[in-house]
Design a protein around this motif. Structure first.
Motif, mmCIF file in Angstrom:
data_model
loop_
_atom_site.group_PDB
_atom_site.id
_atom_site.type_symbol
_atom_site.label_atom_id
_atom_site.label_comp_id
_atom_site.label_asym_id
_atom_site.label_seq_id
_atom_site.Cartn_x
_atom_site.Cartn_y
_atom_site.Cartn_z
ATOM 1 N N GLN A 37 -59.182 58.876 0.480
ATOM 2 C CA GLN A 37 -60.410 59.664 0.491
ATOM 3 C C GLN A 37 -61.636 58.876 0.028
ATOM 4 N N LEU A 38 -61.429 57.624 -0.353
ATOM 5 C CA LEU A 38 -62.540 56.796 -0.813
ATOM 6 C C LEU A 38 -63.392 56.331 0.361
ATOM 7 N N THR A 39 -64.666 56.132 0.081
ATOM 8 C CA THR A 39 -65.557 55.573 1.093
ATOM 9 C C THR A 39 -65.460 54.048 1.051
ATOM 10 N N VAL A 40 -65.976 53.399 2.068
ATOM 11 C CA VAL A 40 -65.917 51.936 2.120
ATOM 12 C C VAL A 40 -66.728 51.306 0.998
ATOM 13 N N GLU A 41 -67.689 52.029 0.449
ATOM 14 C CA GLU A 41 -68.512 51.504 -0.639
ATOM 15 C C GLU A 41 -67.781 51.495 -1.980
ATOM 16 N N GLU A 42 -66.693 52.229 -2.078
ATOM 17 C CA GLU A 42 -65.983 52.349 -3.350
ATOM 18 C C GLU A 42 -64.892 51.286 -3.481
ATOM 19 N N THR A 43 -65.295 50.051 -3.276
ATOM 20 C CA THR A 43 -64.339 48.945 -3.255
ATOM 21 C C THR A 43 -63.718 48.683 -4.626
#
Length: 75
Positions: A37-43
């Motif tokens: 459920q994480l976005t690509v920005e939440e690396t």
């Protein structure tokens, strides 16, 4: 759990508290669900979760039960 790769950081302990389930595979599944459920920005969060999943995959169910006992004492 004397292997240095199995030592959990304070951030990983916090993540364990948030996603802890009654068994090791359930906790891993909970973390994997969160990662999906994480976005690509939440690396950074993704990296930490995947590192934690790797550590959990590397310990036995018996060691996980020790973590569960620690979680219960600290709750």
């Amino acid at each position: 759990m004397k292997d240095r790769n199995k030592v959990f950081t304070s951030d990983e302990h916090m993540m364990l508290m948030l996603y802890f389930q009654e068994d090791r595979t359930g906790t891993i599944s909970s973390l994997q669900n969160m990662c999906s459920q994480l976005t690509v920005e939440e690396t950074e969060l993704s990296t930490m979760a995947h590192t934690l999943i790797g550590k959990l995959n590397g310990i036995s169910d018996a060691d996980f039960l020790l973590l569960e006992a620690i979680q219960s004492v600290n709750a």
